[in-house]
Each structure stands twice: as C-alpha cells, then as structure tokens.
Motif scaffolding. Sequence first.
Motif, PDB file in Angstrom:
ATOM      1  N   ALA A  45       0.823  -1.217   0.000  1.00  0.00           N
ATOM      2  CA  ALA A  45       0.000   0.000   0.000  1.00  0.00           C
ATOM      3  C   ALA A  45       0.853   1.261   0.000  1.00  0.00           C
ATOM      4  O   ALA A  45       0.316   2.364  -0.004  1.00  0.00           O
ATOM      5  CB  ALA A  45      -0.924  -0.003   1.215  1.00  0.00           C
ATOM      6  N   GLY A  46       2.169   1.105   0.011  1.00  0.00           N
ATOM      7  CA  GLY A  46       3.054   2.256   0.013  1.00  0.00           C
ATOM      8  C   GLY A  46       3.419   2.769   1.391  1.00  0.00           C
ATOM      9  O   GLY A  46       4.108   3.775   1.507  1.00  0.00           O
ATOM     10  N   ASN A  47       2.952   2.105   2.433  1.00  0.00           N
ATOM     11  CA  ASN A  47       3.295   2.495   3.802  1.00  0.00           C
ATOM     12  C   ASN A  47       4.653   1.932   4.173  1.00  0.00           C
ATOM     13  O   ASN A  47       5.038   0.852   3.718  1.00  0.00           O
ATOM     14  CB  ASN A  47       2.252   1.973   4.789  1.00  0.00           C
ATOM     15  CG  ASN A  47       0.888   2.560   4.550  1.00  0.00           C
ATOM     16  OD1 ASN A  47       0.763   3.746   4.253  1.00  0.00           O
ATOM     17  ND2 ASN A  47      -0.134   1.742   4.673  1.00  0.00           N
ATOM     18  N   PRO A  48       5.390   2.614   5.040  1.00  0.00           N
ATOM     19  CA  PRO A  48       6.675   2.059   5.466  1.00  0.00           C
ATOM     20  C   PRO A  48       6.479   0.805   6.313  1.00  0.00           C
ATOM     21  O   PRO A  48       5.549   0.720   7.109  1.00  0.00           O
ATOM     22  CB  PRO A  48       7.303   3.187   6.292  1.00  0.00           C
ATOM     23  CG  PRO A  48       6.177   4.075   6.668  1.00  0.00           C
ATOM     24  CD  PRO A  48       5.120   3.916   5.628  1.00  0.00           C
ATOM     25  N   ARG A  49       7.341  -0.177   6.112  1.00  0.00           N
ATOM     26  CA  ARG A  49       7.285  -1.404   6.922  1.00  0.00           C
ATOM     27  C   ARG A  49       7.943  -1.138   8.265  1.00  0.00           C
ATOM     28  O   ARG A  49       8.945  -0.435   8.350  1.00  0.00           O
ATOM     29  CB  ARG A  49       7.993  -2.546   6.214  1.00  0.00           C
ATOM     30  CG  ARG A  49       7.252  -3.045   5.017  1.00  0.00           C
ATOM     31  CD  ARG A  49       7.938  -4.290   4.479  1.00  0.00           C
ATOM     32  NE  ARG A  49       7.271  -4.752   3.293  1.00  0.00           N
ATOM     33  CZ  ARG A  49       6.364  -5.715   3.266  1.00  0.00           C
ATOM     34  NH1 ARG A  49       6.039  -6.319   4.386  1.00  0.00           N
ATOM     35  NH2 ARG A  49       5.803  -6.081   2.151  1.00  0.00           N
ATOM     36  N   ARG A  50       7.371  -1.724   9.301  1.00  0.00           N
ATOM     37  CA  ARG A  50       7.880  -1.522  10.652  1.00  0.00           C
ATOM     38  C   ARG A  50       7.983  -2.865  11.367  1.00  0.00           C
ATOM     39  O   ARG A  50       7.122  -3.719  11.208  1.00  0.00           O
ATOM     40  CB  ARG A  50       6.964  -0.569  11.415  1.00  0.00           C
ATOM     41  CG  ARG A  50       6.968   0.809  10.790  1.00  0.00           C
ATOM     42  CD  ARG A  50       5.960   1.734  11.407  1.00  0.00           C
ATOM     43  NE  ARG A  50       6.105   3.082  10.853  1.00  0.00           N
ATOM     44  CZ  ARG A  50       5.289   4.076  11.109  1.00  0.00           C
ATOM     45  NH1 ARG A  50       4.270   3.916  11.940  1.00  0.00           N
ATOM     46  NH2 ARG A  50       5.487   5.253  10.560  1.00  0.00           N
ATOM     47  N   TRP A  51       9.048  -3.024  12.175  1.00  0.00           N
ATOM     48  CA  TRP A  51       9.303  -4.265  12.887  1.00  0.00           C
ATOM     49  C   TRP A  51       9.613  -3.992  14.342  1.00  0.00           C
ATOM     50  O   TRP A  51      10.094  -2.926  14.689  1.00  0.00           O
ATOM     51  CB  TRP A  51      10.529  -4.991  12.323  1.00  0.00           C
ATOM     52  CG  TRP A  51      10.393  -5.533  10.973  1.00  0.00           C
ATOM     53  CD1 TRP A  51       9.969  -6.785  10.611  1.00  0.00           C
ATOM     54  CD2 TRP A  51      10.705  -4.865   9.757  1.00  0.00           C
ATOM     55  NE1 TRP A  51      10.010  -6.914   9.250  1.00  0.00           N
ATOM     56  CE2 TRP A  51      10.450  -5.747   8.695  1.00  0.00           C
ATOM     57  CE3 TRP A  51      11.165  -3.593   9.449  1.00  0.00           C
ATOM     58  CZ2 TRP A  51      10.652  -5.413   7.382  1.00  0.00           C
ATOM     59  CZ3 TRP A  51      11.363  -3.254   8.129  1.00  0.00           C
ATOM     60  CH2 TRP A  51      11.103  -4.164   7.116  1.00  0.00           C
ATOM     61  N   VAL A  52       9.381  -5.013  15.160  1.00  0.00           N
ATOM     62  CA  VAL A  52       9.849  -5.009  16.544  1.00  0.00           C
ATOM     63  C   VAL A  52      10.670  -6.274  16.746  1.00  0.00           C
ATOM     64  O   VAL A  52      10.295  -7.354  16.296  1.00  0.00           O
ATOM     65  CB  VAL A  52       8.681  -4.936  17.562  1.00  0.00           C
ATOM     66  CG1 VAL A  52       7.721  -6.098  17.405  1.00  0.00           C
ATOM     67  CG2 VAL A  52       9.206  -4.894  18.980  1.00  0.00           C
ATOM     68  N   TRP A  70       2.630   3.128  16.925  1.00  0.00           N
ATOM     69  CA  TRP A  70       3.595   3.398  15.860  1.00  0.00           C
ATOM     70  C   TRP A  70       3.682   2.209  14.899  1.00  0.00           C
ATOM     71  O   TRP A  70       3.683   2.399  13.678  1.00  0.00           O
ATOM     72  CB  TRP A  70       4.977   3.691  16.463  1.00  0.00           C
ATOM     73  CG  TRP A  70       6.018   3.923  15.422  1.00  0.00           C
ATOM     74  CD1 TRP A  70       6.249   5.079  14.744  1.00  0.00           C
ATOM     75  CD2 TRP A  70       6.962   2.963  14.934  1.00  0.00           C
ATOM     76  NE1 TRP A  70       7.287   4.896  13.863  1.00  0.00           N
ATOM     77  CE2 TRP A  70       7.740   3.609  13.967  1.00  0.00           C
ATOM     78  CE3 TRP A  70       7.226   1.634  15.229  1.00  0.00           C
ATOM     79  CZ2 TRP A  70       8.768   2.970  13.282  1.00  0.00           C
ATOM     80  CZ3 TRP A  70       8.243   0.989  14.551  1.00  0.00           C
ATOM     81  CH2 TRP A  70       8.995   1.661  13.595  1.00  0.00           C
ATOM     82  N   LEU A  71       3.732   0.986  15.441  1.00  0.00           N
ATOM     83  CA  LEU A  71       3.821  -0.209  14.583  1.00  0.00           C
ATOM     84  C   LEU A  71       2.632  -0.320  13.634  1.00  0.00           C
ATOM     85  O   LEU A  71       2.761  -0.782  12.508  1.00  0.00           O
ATOM     86  CB  LEU A  71       3.888  -1.472  15.440  1.00  0.00           C
ATOM     87  CG  LEU A  71       5.229  -1.826  16.054  1.00  0.00           C
ATOM     88  CD1 LEU A  71       5.061  -2.969  17.039  1.00  0.00           C
ATOM     89  CD2 LEU A  71       6.228  -2.196  14.991  1.00  0.00           C
ATOM     90  N   HIS A  72       1.460   0.111  14.092  1.00  0.00           N
ATOM     91  CA  HIS A  72       0.232  -0.034  13.308  1.00  0.00           C
ATOM     92  C   HIS A  72      -0.166   1.251  12.594  1.00  0.00           C
ATOM     93  O   HIS A  72      -1.327   1.409  12.217  1.00  0.00           O
ATOM     94  CB  HIS A  72      -0.892  -0.539  14.224  1.00  0.00           C
ATOM     95  CG  HIS A  72      -0.631  -1.928  14.708  1.00  0.00           C
ATOM     96  ND1 HIS A  72      -0.984  -3.047  14.010  1.00  0.00           N
ATOM     97  CD2 HIS A  72       0.005  -2.379  15.817  1.00  0.00           C
ATOM     98  CE1 HIS A  72      -0.600  -4.124  14.659  1.00  0.00           C
ATOM     99  NE2 HIS A  72       0.002  -3.745  15.767  1.00  0.00           N
ATOM    100  N   HIS A  73       0.801   2.137  12.407  1.00  0.00           N
ATOM    101  CA  HIS A  73       0.624   3.363  11.613  1.00  0.00           C
ATOM    102  C   HIS A  73      -0.476   4.267  12.149  1.00  0.00           C
ATOM    103  O   HIS A  73      -1.114   4.984  11.385  1.00  0.00           O
ATOM    104  CB  HIS A  73       0.366   3.021  10.134  1.00  0.00           C
ATOM    105  CG  HIS A  73       1.469   2.223   9.524  1.00  0.00           C
ATOM    106  ND1 HIS A  73       2.644   2.798   9.097  1.00  0.00           N
ATOM    107  CD2 HIS A  73       1.596   0.898   9.289  1.00  0.00           C
ATOM    108  CE1 HIS A  73       3.443   1.852   8.612  1.00  0.00           C
ATOM    109  NE2 HIS A  73       2.838   0.692   8.729  1.00  0.00           N
ATOM    110  N   GLN A  74      -0.714   4.255  13.447  1.00  0.00           N
ATOM    111  CA  GLN A  74      -1.668   5.184  14.037  1.00  0.00           C
ATOM    112  C   GLN A  74      -1.010   6.533  14.295  1.00  0.00           C
ATOM    113  O   GLN A  74      -1.698   7.547  14.362  1.00  0.00           O
ATOM    114  CB  GLN A  74      -2.244   4.607  15.330  1.00  0.00           C
ATOM    115  CG  GLN A  74      -3.064   3.359  15.086  1.00  0.00           C
ATOM    116  CD  GLN A  74      -3.453   2.664  16.375  1.00  0.00           C
ATOM    117  OE1 GLN A  74      -2.921   2.965  17.444  1.00  0.00           O
ATOM    118  NE2 GLN A  74      -4.381   1.732  16.287  1.00  0.00           N
ATOM    119  N   VAL A  75       0.297   6.545  14.460  1.00  0.00           N
ATOM    120  CA  VAL A  75       1.079   7.781  14.524  1.00  0.00           C
ATOM    121  C   VAL A  75       2.204   7.643  13.500  1.00  0.00           C
ATOM    122  O   VAL A  75       2.705   6.551  13.252  1.00  0.00           O
ATOM    123  CB  VAL A  75       1.649   8.059  15.935  1.00  0.00           C
ATOM    124  CG1 VAL A  75       0.551   8.328  16.935  1.00  0.00           C
ATOM    125  CG2 VAL A  75       2.520   6.931  16.407  1.00  0.00           C
TER     126      VAL A  75
END
Length: 130
Positions: A45-52, A70-75
């Motif tokens: 979808a063009g969103n940055p991928r984020r990991w923990v 932050w992980l779920h793109h809420q901020v």
Amino acid sequence: MGLNLNPFTWWTGATLGTIIGLRGKARVGEDALGNVYYEGGKDTAGNPRRWVIYSGSNDASLVAPEWFSWLHHQVDDVPDRALPAPRVWQKPAVANMTGTALAYRPPGALEKGGHRAAATGDYEAWTPDA
C-alpha cells in the motif's frame, strides 16, 4: 544456550533470517522493556514497513502501547516525538499475565481456594422433586 538455540527458534528472539533481513533498515528506537524497533522499505500500500525485535520471548503483550500505535501506523513519527508526555495518573503497561501465578482469578476460583460468597437469597437451587 541462547547463542546456539537462537538461529533456529523464533520464540526466543530474532532468528538469523530476521537479523539478515533487517540489514539496511533504520533503527528508530527502543522502549523501556528493551524491545528494538526498525523501519524500512514499503509495503504493497506504500506504507513504510515496521518491525519489533523483542528482548526475550516473543510476546506481543510486551509491546508498549505507544509503540503499538507506531507499529500499526496510528502515529507517523516515533512516540517520543509524536505523543504527549504521559500523565501522572497513567500506570505503566504490564504484560499479559494469563497462565501465570499473577493472573487474575475471580472469587471462588479453584486457584484461590474455591470458596465463593454465599448466595444472596434470590437464588433457589433446582431439585428434581420441585
């Protein structure tokens, strides 16, 4: 044991494949529990991928609420910059205690002795003769 077991097990931290896959990704922060957060690349979808990467066992309840958002793109930005300071009345997050001795057990649970409060009088036990 951790060094020999870690490359093959996913439940004790990052596997060798995960560590190799994080090359070139930006380390954006670390929470109070020692979990490390990364960002890099784009999803479909063009969103940055984020990991923990968990420090210890991989348990999603160990992710702090601000980092969860932050992980779920809420901020969009890391929680230190995007969120206001915690209020004095806020309690720190705790892990899920289900299955441990610290889990919540209601009155009358067998683990708490199995004794419950007496019925209040509005309860009539069923009997086959009634």
